[in-house]
Scaffold this motif. Structure first.
Motif, PDB file in Angstrom:
ATOM      1  N   ASN A  85       0.918  -1.216   0.068  1.00  0.00           N
ATOM      2  CA  ASN A  85      -0.142  -0.109   0.060  1.00  0.00           C
ATOM      3  C   ASN A  85       0.926   1.209  -0.177  1.00  0.00           C
ATOM      4  N   ALA A  86       1.866   1.190  -0.822  1.00  0.00           N
ATOM      5  CA  ALA A  86       2.590   2.440  -1.029  1.00  0.00           C
ATOM      6  C   ALA A  86       1.705   3.561  -1.742  1.00  0.00           C
ATOM      7  N   HIS A  87       2.307   4.732  -1.530  1.00  0.00           N
ATOM      8  CA  HIS A  87       1.878   5.800  -2.415  1.00  0.00           C
ATOM      9  C   HIS A  87       2.857   6.537  -3.355  1.00  0.00           C
ATOM     10  N   ALA A  88       2.408   7.119  -4.469  1.00  0.00           N
ATOM     11  CA  ALA A  88       3.611   7.620  -5.220  1.00  0.00           C
ATOM     12  C   ALA A  88       3.781   9.112  -4.728  1.00  0.00           C
ATOM     13  N   LEU A  89       5.131   9.264  -4.432  1.00  0.00           N
ATOM     14  CA  LEU A  89       5.556  10.557  -3.939  1.00  0.00           C
ATOM     15  C   LEU A  89       5.558  11.583  -4.876  1.00  0.00           C
ATOM     16  N   LEU A  90       6.029  11.079  -6.352  1.00  0.00           N
ATOM     17  CA  LEU A  90       6.195  11.873  -7.344  1.00  0.00           C
ATOM     18  C   LEU A  90       5.707  11.320  -8.528  1.00  0.00           C
ATOM     19  N   PHE A  91       5.153  11.859  -9.599  1.00  0.00           N
ATOM     20  CA  PHE A  91       4.711  11.311 -10.866  1.00  0.00           C
ATOM     21  C   PHE A  91       5.369  12.302 -11.825  1.00  0.00           C
ATOM     22  N   LEU A  92       6.414  11.417 -12.449  1.00  0.00           N
ATOM     23  CA  LEU A  92       7.443  12.276 -13.376  1.00  0.00           C
ATOM     24  C   LEU A  92       7.318  11.851 -14.681  1.00  0.00           C
ATOM     25  N   GLY A  93       8.144  12.474 -15.432  1.00  0.00           N
ATOM     26  CA  GLY A  93       7.888  12.190 -17.242  1.00  0.00           C
ATOM     27  C   GLY A  93       9.439  11.951 -17.457  1.00  0.00           C
ATOM     28  N   ASP A  94       9.607  12.095 -18.849  1.00  0.00           N
ATOM     29  CA  ASP A  94      10.900  11.549 -19.482  1.00  0.00           C
ATOM     30  C   ASP A  94      12.123  12.707 -18.968  1.00  0.00           C
ATOM     31  N   GLU A  95      13.248  12.057 -19.031  1.00  0.00           N
ATOM     32  CA  GLU A  95      14.562  12.934 -19.010  1.00  0.00           C
ATOM     33  C   GLU A  95      14.534  13.595 -17.860  1.00  0.00           C
ATOM     34  N   ASP A 105       7.905  13.480   4.790  1.00  0.00           N
ATOM     35  CA  ASP A 105       7.986  13.457   6.103  1.00  0.00           C
ATOM     36  C   ASP A 105       6.557  12.936   6.898  1.00  0.00           C
ATOM     37  N   ARG A 106       5.515  13.611   5.950  1.00  0.00           N
ATOM     38  CA  ARG A 106       4.229  13.221   6.683  1.00  0.00           C
ATOM     39  C   ARG A 106       3.847  11.712   6.301  1.00  0.00           C
ATOM     40  N   TYR A 107       4.149  11.329   5.194  1.00  0.00           N
ATOM     41  CA  TYR A 107       3.939   9.869   4.883  1.00  0.00           C
ATOM     42  C   TYR A 107       4.782   9.007   5.838  1.00  0.00           C
ATOM     43  N   GLN A 108       6.196   9.351   6.008  1.00  0.00           N
ATOM     44  CA  GLN A 108       7.063   8.649   7.078  1.00  0.00           C
ATOM     45  C   GLN A 108       6.174   8.358   8.431  1.00  0.00           C
ATOM     46  N   ARG A 109       5.753   9.524   8.838  1.00  0.00           N
ATOM     47  CA  ARG A 109       5.201   9.552  10.220  1.00  0.00           C
ATOM     48  C   ARG A 109       4.031   9.013  10.202  1.00  0.00           C
ATOM     49  N   ASP A 110       3.308   8.848   8.944  1.00  0.00           N
ATOM     50  CA  ASP A 110       2.050   7.822   9.060  1.00  0.00           C
ATOM     51  C   ASP A 110       2.372   6.366   8.518  1.00  0.00           C
ATOM     52  N   GLY A 111       3.721   6.144   8.480  1.00  0.00           N
ATOM     53  CA  GLY A 111       4.175   4.775   8.294  1.00  0.00           C
ATOM     54  C   GLY A 111       3.694   4.123   6.855  1.00  0.00           C
ATOM     55  N   VAL A 112       3.492   5.217   5.630  1.00  0.00           N
ATOM     56  CA  VAL A 112       3.379   5.007   4.644  1.00  0.00           C
ATOM     57  C   VAL A 112       4.534   4.693   3.703  1.00  0.00           C
ATOM     58  N   PRO A 113       4.772   3.541   3.140  1.00  0.00           N
ATOM     59  CA  PRO A 113       5.925   3.435   2.316  1.00  0.00           C
ATOM     60  C   PRO A 113       5.712   4.352   0.875  1.00  0.00           C
ATOM     61  N   LEU A 114       6.845   4.629   0.143  1.00  0.00           N
ATOM     62  CA  LEU A 114       6.629   5.503  -0.946  1.00  0.00           C
ATOM     63  C   LEU A 114       7.293   4.836  -2.304  1.00  0.00           C
ATOM     64  N   ILE A 115       6.870   5.247  -3.398  1.00  0.00           N
ATOM     65  CA  ILE A 115       7.489   4.870  -4.605  1.00  0.00           C
ATOM     66  C   ILE A 115       7.444   6.157  -5.803  1.00  0.00           C
ATOM     67  N   ILE A 116       8.200   6.084  -6.704  1.00  0.00           N
ATOM     68  CA  ILE A 116       8.227   7.341  -7.694  1.00  0.00           C
ATOM     69  C   ILE A 116       7.867   6.602  -8.957  1.00  0.00           C
ATOM     70  N   LEU A 117       6.985   7.264  -9.767  1.00  0.00           N
ATOM     71  CA  LEU A 117       6.687   6.743 -11.247  1.00  0.00           C
ATOM     72  C   LEU A 117       7.424   7.840 -12.096  1.00  0.00           C
ATOM     73  N   ALA A 118       8.004   7.362 -12.968  1.00  0.00           N
ATOM     74  CA  ALA A 118       8.758   8.136 -13.908  1.00  0.00           C
ATOM     75  C   ALA A 118       8.709   7.382 -15.438  1.00  0.00           C
ATOM     76  N   GLY A 119       9.322   8.308 -16.509  1.00  0.00           N
ATOM     77  CA  GLY A 119       9.436   7.943 -17.917  1.00  0.00           C
ATOM     78  C   GLY A 119      10.654   7.197 -18.117  1.00  0.00           C
ATOM     79  N   LYS A 120      11.185   7.853 -19.350  1.00  0.00           N
ATOM     80  CA  LYS A 120      12.343   7.274 -20.007  1.00  0.00           C
ATOM     81  C   LYS A 120      13.544   7.930 -19.310  1.00  0.00           C
ATOM     82  N   HIS A 121      14.801   7.405 -19.386  1.00  0.00           N
ATOM     83  CA  HIS A 121      16.089   7.839 -18.920  1.00  0.00           C
ATOM     84  C   HIS A 121      15.992   8.730 -17.512  1.00  0.00           C
TER      85      HIS A 121
END
Length: 884
Positions: free
Chosen positions: A660-670, A753-769
């Motif tokens: 049940n991780a949340h995405a910290l960031l939703f990023l594109g290419d480069e 920091d807020r996610y960590q205090r709530d015990g929520v793991p994080l991932i990042i979504l990204a594009g190419k390179h």
């Protein structure tokens, strides 16, 4: 246990040089015909494996795999033990802080902290402290004030750690010191001679390949492993042979050759491969030419650009090094067949593939306006910039409305009126860190400045000009050749030694200039002879930045605009009204070569060595603590003990799935390392600024992210703090993200920091390179401390992928043809990733979302070492457990 000398499995290969006093392992005595066909860079890997074959880190199987390179390339994983490690202070200080923290961890477990020492000789060059001030004296005084804590820590390291050599500030840039002083081509240790080799934490490390020394850049955590005795692990690479033919145009500089070769090689797709030069054209390139070319190999994503030792190399060392060891060097290199001759084509190695480049086709280029990969012929510069104004906002375009493209904004500077327009040059920096290895390029710029001044040309005073030599050698030969005063008359004053404009340390532009740019929404330009120029890096208000050779930096500064056709339009006018063209002041190749011959002589290098060995009053005045364990000052805002070793157990923990991780960031290419971990100034409204203000510092005392890399609290808050970060959760550039549970927009650090205090793991979504750009250890350490467990992207830059693994973060790659968009991910789902009890190479894992979707990703564990590091929670914890 390592083999005793008598038990060494390859002791039968030990040979001696003529006098018998120096021994060496001679791979040629294997009497295997495959050796004579190996690329010379692979022969260096083979020699290292033979010499270091201990049955543990390096096995006989590794030696056989390297010898069988033709069949094992891209298959076999092999170890490589370099002769030395090279650190610069920006990335070196985190490495040394980590070692100091590791000593603390061992002490807490009752283990002697003195066991933590680099086993591999390590040089740390203090060269990135510089900020541009009013005079060199003021720079030194300000260095001591701004960086007292760091300097004290460096000095403690030089005393507390064995095998650490600290080169003090104001001697030279790391890559120049490496070229001019540290490099040996061969090393002699315990009566054995062997090839010099190096890994370094600087993007310029590859310059050393121009001297026939194998070396490349690694992240800070990889360098720490090598320092502690771990070999570099790499998959046997393909080796692309680059055959150079044709004759060099007299007007072409080494930078033009670099950019020309880079264009060919980027198109050739050599990412993650070795590049080795051969062919008749190589002998036309001086060693400085070669180091300039080798310096830029990260731009076309090769691991190294290797120039084997040849007669040109030997002649170079006759002028720049002590004579006593040259005969031994030549004898050894020829004995082990690491000396290259271009006379007999039958001696050419066999390569994975061959690319042929005609040197006569090289013409002058610049690179920009936003990426080093976008080259523009100087003859087409005016037209290209116009097209950039017209194009939509992107990697080249600025999308300026037609009716606004002729905007002129008048302003006053020092009581005189000037005008700015689109394309106006406001920053012009002659940075010799990537060019001073090639005196001809800097001398060309100096001679051009001389001719321009003599013709009555000037640089407009509002342009922020600077001259940042990479070492004292450059100042020495510019002064000896008589061109330094002409640089000064055009405004290019020597501002100090070390990185400046390239890393965002440009002095503020005049307020009137900034106001004029903002008033007209102008695309102002910076022009520099560095190797990095991403948008906003030099200055927030300067949108277009071009890389150019030093003489072209001077030329564009005189012209005052990039919108000029040098062939048809004059640079300026003399006081008498006569038009002066670039061709009128461009020095001939013969003139440059003659000046180089007269000024760049062995005494220059001897002078540098003398200054380094004597040290300086500035460094000698720095006081430092004593003791095996560093006495951390909890009030320090520069040096802090990081939390990487908290809750360190002796047992290896089982792999933990992500639930049940949340995405910290939703990023594109480069997404570059500049986006992930900025190195420039600390913005006053950033999370890092809030932290420093809480420590009662004023904005004037913030310094830069680079200067504060020894403080994890600052660097964690600086992670993803780039003003150019494009987070799809937000929809506009900036260091913000969405805290998904609350729907609030906040700083990236505050959300994490807020996610960590709530015990929520994080991932990042990204594009190419994902992760392209400079090697920076905080691009992995920062996300780790933010609580990021995995990055899911379409593709990764190879070095950054390794850095993520080295910090225990999973680099997960979408399947071919898939992306966040094709899978219709909003990024606001919750993500779960199950891990098996036993991890293998490149395992396929299933990602499940809270919306009921499921997709497959590949964990980019390319080697067994990757798996081991990840299981331990990162390389640092692995090394600490090994010592425990």
């Amino acid at each position: 246990m390592p083999f005793l000398p008598a038990e060494h499995p390859y002791s039968h290969l030990i040979d001696t040089l003529k006098d018998g006093s120096i021994k060496f392992f001679n791979p040629h005595k294997i009497n295997d015909p495959r050796y004579d066909k190996l690329p010379l860079s692979i022969r260096i890997l083979l020699e290292s494996a033979i010499r270091n074959c201990d049955g543990f880190y390096t096995k006989q199987e590794d030696v056989q795999n390297i010898l069988d390179w033709q069949q094992q390339q891209n298959k076999a994983e092999v170890p490589f033990s370099p002769a030395r490690v090279l650190l610069q202070d920006f990335t070196g200080i985190p490495a040394m802080v980590d070692l100091a923290a590791m000593r603390d961890a061992l002490a807490k477990h009752g283990v002697d902290p003195g066991l933590v020492n680099p086993k591999c000789p390590t040089d740390l060059i203090v060269d990135h402290l510089l900020q541009i001030d009013y005079s060199k004296w003021f720079n030194q005084e300000m260095e001591l004030i701004r960086n007292k804590e760091r300097l004290q820590f460096f000095k403690w390291c030089s005393k507390a750690f064995k095998n650490v050599n600290v080169v003090p500030p104001d001697v030279g840039a790391v890559h120049q010191v490496n070229l001019e002083y540290l490099s040996r081509v061969v090393q002699v240790n315990d009566g054995f001679i062997y090839p010099d080799s190096v890994v370094g934490t600087d993007s310029h490390t590859t310059m050393i390949n121009g001297l026939g020394i194998l070396g490349w850049g690694v992240g800070g955590i990889e360098s720490e492993a090598v320092m502690l005795g771990q070999p570099v692990s790499l998959t046997l690479p393909e080796v692309v042979g680059c055959k150079l033919v044709g004759s060099i145009n007299p007007l072409t500089t080494s930078i033009d050759i670099v950019l020309g070769i880079k264009k060919h090689l980027r198109q050739a797709s050599i990412t993650g491969k070795f590049l080795e030069f051969f062919g008749p054209g190589v002998s036309q390139l001086s060693v400085p030419d070669r180091t300039t070319i080798a310096n830029m190999c990260p731009e076309y994503s090769a691991i190294v650009s290797f120039f084997p030792v040849d007669q040109v190399t030997l002649e170079h060392f006759k002028k720049t090094r002590d004579q006593e060891n040259l005969e031994m060097l030549e004898s050894y290199m020829k004995a082990v067949k690491l000396f290259q001759s271009y006379e007999d084509s039958s001696e050419e190695p066999e390569f994975s593939e061959v690319i042929e480049i005609d040197l006569s086709s090289m013409v002058p280029y610049v690179s920009g306006p936003k990426r080093p990969s976008d080259r523009v012929e100087v003859s087409s510069m005016k037209e290209d910039f116009q097209s950039c104004l017209n194009e939509k906002v992107g990697f080249k375009g600025f999308h300026i409305a037609k009716e606004k493209q002729e905007t002129r904004v008048p302003f006053l500077h020092s009581g005189q009126e000037y005008q700015l327009a689109h394309g106006s040059v406001v920053i012009a920096a002659v940075i010799s860190c990537t060019n001073n290895c090639n005196p001809s390029v800097m001398l060309t710029a100096g001679l051009l400045a001389k001719k321009a001044v003599e013709a009555g040309l000037v640089v407009k005073p509002y342009i922020r000009t600077s001259l940042a030599p990479g070492s004292g050698m450059v100042t020495h030969y510019l002064n000896a050749s008589g061109v330094l005063p002409y640089f000064s008359q055009l405004g290019f004053e020597v501002i100090g030694y070390g990185c400046a404009t390239c890393v965002g340390n440009t002095a503020p532009l005049p307020e009137a200039v900034v106001d004029a740019i903002e008033q007209g929404d102008l695309v102002a330009c910076g022009i520099l002879s560095g190797n990095r120029h991403f948008e906003g890096r030099l200055c927030d208000c300067v949108r277009a930045n071009y890389l150019a050779s030093p003489p072209l930096v001077v030329a564009y500064a005189i012209a005052g605009t990039v919108g000029i056709d040098f062939e048809k339009e004059p640079l300026g006018e003399t006081p008498e009204g006569k038009q002066v063209y670039l061709r009128d002041v461009w020095p001939s190749r013969e003139e440059v070569q003659q000046t180089e011959e007269d000024t760049v002589i062995s005494s220059i290098f001897k002078d540098l060595r003398g200054r380094m060995e004597k040290g300086n009053v500035f460094w000698n005045s720095v006081e430092c603590p004593d003791g095996v364990v560093f006495p951390w000052d909890h009030k320090s805002t520069y040096i802090r003990s990081p939390s990487f070793f908290s809750k360190l157990s002796k047992e290896v923990p089982a792999p933990q799935s992500i639930e049940n991780a949340h995405a910290l960031l939703f990023l594109g290419d480069e997404v570059t390392t500049d986006h992930i971990s900025p190195a420039g100034s600390i913005a006053r409204v950033s999370a890092a600024a809030k932290y420093l203000l809480s420590k009662r510092l004023t904005p004037r005392e913030f310094n830069s992210y680079g200067a504060r890399r020894g403080n994890d609290a600052v660097m964690t808050r600086g992670t993803f703090a780039s003003i150019k970060l494009q987070n799809r959760f937000i929809g506009k550039p900036g260091p913000k993200t969405l805290h998904i549970p609350s729907g609030q927009t906040m700083d990236v650090f505050e959300a994490a920091d807020r996610y960590q205090r709530d015990g929520v793991p994080l991932i990042i979504l990204a594009g190419k390179h994902y992760g392209s750009g400079n090697s920076r250890d905080w691009v992995a350490k920062g996300p780790y401390l933010l609580g990021v467990r995995a990055v899911i992207a379409e593709s990764f830059e190879k070095l950054h992928k390794s850095q993520l693994v080295g910090m225990g973060i999973m680099p997960l790659q979408f399947q071919s043809g898939q992306s966040a968009d094709s899978l219709e991910l909003s990024g606001k789902e919750r993500f779960s990733i199950s891990l098996p009890d036993s991890l293998g190479l490149r395992p396929r894992l299933t990602v499940k979302t809270s919306q009921g979707k499921s997709f497959t990703v590949t964990a980019l564990f390319d080697t067994e070492t990757d798996v081991i590091f990840f299981q331990h929670g990162g390389l640092l914890r692995y090394v600490a457990r090994t010592l425990l």
